[in-house]
Design an enzyme around this catalytic site. Sequence first.
Site, PDB file in Angstrom:
ATOM      1  N   SER A  64       0.959  -1.252   0.046  1.00  0.00           N
ATOM      2  CA  SER A  64      -0.111  -0.113   0.018  1.00  0.00           C
ATOM      3  C   SER A  64       0.767   1.276   0.037  1.00  0.00           C
ATOM      4  CB  SER A  64      -0.926  -0.223   1.273  1.00  0.00           C
ATOM      5  OG  SER A  64      -2.020   0.880   1.090  1.00  0.00           O
ATOM      6  N   ASP A 280      -3.191   6.372  -2.956  1.00  0.00           N
ATOM      7  CA  ASP A 280      -1.950   5.755  -2.463  1.00  0.00           C
ATOM      8  C   ASP A 280      -1.760   4.468  -3.208  1.00  0.00           C
ATOM      9  OD1 ASP A 280      -3.693   3.726  -1.600  1.00  0.00           O
ATOM     10  OD2 ASP A 280      -2.850   3.451   0.410  1.00  0.00           O
ATOM     11  N   ASP A 282      -1.849   1.279  -3.615  1.00  0.00           N
ATOM     12  CA  ASP A 282      -2.605   0.106  -4.038  1.00  0.00           C
ATOM     13  C   ASP A 282      -4.307   0.800  -4.183  1.00  0.00           C
ATOM     14  OD1 ASP A 282      -3.255   0.606  -1.245  1.00  0.00           O
ATOM     15  OD2 ASP A 282      -3.551  -1.411  -0.964  1.00  0.00           O
ATOM     16  N   ASP A 284      -6.286   2.396  -1.971  1.00  0.00           N
ATOM     17  CA  ASP A 284      -7.471   2.189  -1.115  1.00  0.00           C
ATOM     18  C   ASP A 284      -7.569   3.370  -0.236  1.00  0.00           C
ATOM     19  OD1 ASP A 284      -5.417   1.643   0.434  1.00  0.00           O
ATOM     20  OD2 ASP A 284      -5.565  -0.206   1.315  1.00  0.00           O
ATOM     21  N   GLU A 374     -10.604   7.059   8.280  1.00  0.00           N
ATOM     22  CA  GLU A 374      -9.364   7.368   9.018  1.00  0.00           C
ATOM     23  C   GLU A 374      -9.177   8.563   8.237  1.00  0.00           C
ATOM     24  OE1 GLU A 374      -7.052   3.453  10.391  1.00  0.00           O
ATOM     25  OE2 GLU A 374      -7.047   3.531   8.322  1.00  0.00           O
ATOM     26  N   ALA A 375      -8.330   9.539   9.161  1.00  0.00           N
ATOM     27  CA  ALA A 375      -8.106  10.886   8.696  1.00  0.00           C
ATOM     28  C   ALA A 375      -6.945  10.790   7.303  1.00  0.00           C
ATOM     29  CB  ALA A 375      -7.295  11.622   9.803  1.00  0.00           C
ATOM     30  N   ASN A 376      -6.358   9.657   7.356  1.00  0.00           N
ATOM     31  CA  ASN A 376      -5.504   9.442   6.287  1.00  0.00           C
ATOM     32  C   ASN A 376      -6.114   9.163   4.769  1.00  0.00           C
ATOM     33  OD1 ASN A 376      -5.986   6.781   6.275  1.00  0.00           O
ATOM     34  ND2 ASN A 376      -4.364   6.145   7.652  1.00  0.00           N
ATOM     35  N   ALA A 495       2.330   2.581  18.174  1.00  0.00           N
ATOM     36  CA  ALA A 495       3.245   1.917  17.424  1.00  0.00           C
ATOM     37  C   ALA A 495       2.602   1.455  15.924  1.00  0.00           C
ATOM     38  CB  ALA A 495       3.809   0.610  18.146  1.00  0.00           C
ATOM     39  N   GLY A 497       1.453  -0.214  12.818  1.00  0.00           N
ATOM     40  CA  GLY A 497       1.266  -1.586  12.493  1.00  0.00           C
ATOM     41  C   GLY A 497       1.884  -2.051  11.223  1.00  0.00           C
TER      42      GLY A 497
HETATM   43  C1  G16 Z   1      -3.028   0.900   6.591  1.00  0.00           C
HETATM   44  C2  G16 Z   1      -4.346   0.473   7.084  1.00  0.00           C
HETATM   45  C3  G16 Z   1      -4.929   1.584   7.754  1.00  0.00           C
HETATM   46  C4  G16 Z   1      -3.932   2.418   8.124  1.00  0.00           C
HETATM   47  C5  G16 Z   1      -2.810   2.511   8.011  1.00  0.00           C
HETATM   48  C6  G16 Z   1      -1.396   3.049   8.667  1.00  0.00           C
HETATM   49  O1  G16 Z   1      -3.340   1.505   5.466  1.00  0.00           O
HETATM   50  O2  G16 Z   1      -5.159  -0.371   6.334  1.00  0.00           O
HETATM   51  O3  G16 Z   1      -6.246   1.292   8.352  1.00  0.00           O
HETATM   52  O4  G16 Z   1      -4.321   3.592   8.695  1.00  0.00           O
HETATM   53  O5  G16 Z   1      -2.184   1.179   7.492  1.00  0.00           O
HETATM   54  O6  G16 Z   1      -1.556   2.343   9.791  1.00  0.00           O
HETATM   55  P1  G16 Z   1      -0.350   2.250  11.271  1.00  0.00           P
HETATM   56  O7  G16 Z   1      -0.548   3.665  11.639  1.00  0.00           O
HETATM   57  O8  G16 Z   1      -0.584   1.230  12.034  1.00  0.00           O
HETATM   58  O9  G16 Z   1       1.119   1.811  10.414  1.00  0.00           O
HETATM   59  P2  G16 Z   1      -2.534   1.351   4.086  1.00  0.00           P
HETATM   60  O10 G16 Z   1      -3.367   2.279   2.975  1.00  0.00           O
HETATM   61  O11 G16 Z   1      -1.049   1.387   4.134  1.00  0.00           O
HETATM   62  O12 G16 Z   1      -3.289  -0.285   3.676  1.00  0.00           O
END
Ligand code: G16
Length: 529
Positions: A64, A280, A282, A284, A374-376, A495, A497
């Site tokens: 992503s 982004d 991919d 999403d 999400e804000a992002n 942290a 993920g």
């Molecule tokens: C993924 C998750 C989102 C999350 C983002 C950042 O997005 O699908 O729900 O907001 O990662 O997560 P983290 O702050 O835990 O790194 P994407 O667009 O990268 O698949």
Amino acid sequence: MELSLKKLSQGHLKPNNVTFQYGTAGFRMKASLLDYVVFTTGILAALRSKYLQGKTIGIMITASHNPPEDNGVKLVDPMGEMLAQTWEAHATTLANTSSIEALIDEIIKIVDLFEIDLKTQSSVFIARDSRESGPALLKSTIDGLNVFDSAIRDFGLLTTPQLHYLVRAGNSNGSFGHPSSEGYYAKLSIAFKQIYKINGLNNKISIIVDAANGIGAPKVQELIHDNILEYFDHFLVVNNNIENPRLLNYNCGADFVKTNQKLPENIPNPEPFNLYCSFDGDADRIVFYYITEEKHFQLLDGDKISTLLASYFIKLIKLTGLDLSVGVVQTAYANGASTKYLSEVLKVPVECTPTGVKHLHHVAQNFDIGIYFEANGHGTVLFSDNLLNKVSPTSSNLSIKTLYYLTELINQTVGDAISDCLTILLILKLLDNGPNEWNSNYQDLPNKLLKVIVNDRNLFKTTNAERTLVQPKGLQMKIDEKVNQYPNGRSFVRASGTEDAVRVYAEAATKDDSIALADQVAELVKEFS
Ligand code: G16
């Protein structure tokens, strides 16, 4: 099983000194470390499908928003949702086995625990984004799938939301749409045309899309060029180079724009009040933006998207005469001003969950119209069965018809940049709003997001939907002391993920204060790590 596993596992070895964790969005890390993980994830996908009586499961190979050298893998459940959280631990366990014997033991435990009939044929749809490491990881995933008897359909390069759509369509006997890229384009474009036509819209649409040099570029082009180009007077995709994988998410894309709060590279001659958006890697996630006469950058992020959707759906529901509930789900990253606007001005219930679409999605299911973002920029709208039973394309009420087609246009399986983009463009036309009117609903509190690299991000544990740290001990108290020094101050630490980092968010009454607070909290994080 043992024989085929021994044969197929050749060449797939767990690297030493790495612990894998199925995180916010599956496994995600440097692609060079992922071979064994995708192999075991293939095995788990086959088991999950068998457990669900052969229903189709999806595997998406993507990282992503992460940089080009990363990759990842995640599983999609039959309704197009993220893998059930109870199975995430099994994905983690299989990925951390360090010998074939240990892997066989763990597989047997899963088979016994869920009483899986290994004779049931599994069905798996698989796709990947445009990363260089994708083809090799695909091959290893297929080796994992072939440990059992699996019917595999490789869809090649897709956006993540396309795969989610395909999985649901594949399990729905045609009622959700045809399980093909054409079916996806048809579903979205028919709904788009109908909303445009039945509402008598005649102003054409203009948009410049920054596709992060990712797979969203060819897909949005295909959808719009082949189906609905006549509704646009200007449609341009920039950062559309997927031939050079090094460019993916580089100085462009939704994450870059949201984090840096500035235009991505390659926007040609930015004009005041023109609408732009960024996907982004991919596709999403989506954020929109524009510049003012004074060339000030204005971001219309996931919070602005959900508030626009909420205010539009509230108006639409009134016109339908139907009794339907609307709710919004956010995370701790939601700007405080957006939460206030939703609850105090629009008077809709607002829920807060930990980061990760899987968390927001489930809470949004509690409403007839559950808007989660999400804000992002990651989000969508879910519609309840109660609502779906009340809307129809043949209704004599224009608003009910419009609502019906919105349920078709919006990808209810997961956040989808292409579907969200078309939805927002139409809603702006329906409300006769431009970006400036949209942005004037409320003013964001200035905010700053930082990434802090630490030795071990797992030391940072949170509670209260990630708004309060419980570990390292004492750090939350120090953060609170800093926050109290700033009017309208708020800050939290968690942290990531998906990346090897700790994220620090801060907001305050002024830009300078939000930056100062974020910097001070980041310093505390370093001290405590
Ligand atoms: C993924 C998750 C989102 C999350 C983002 C950042 O997005 O699908 O729900 O907001 O990662 O997560 P983290 O702050 O835990 O790194 P994407 O667009 O990268 O698949």
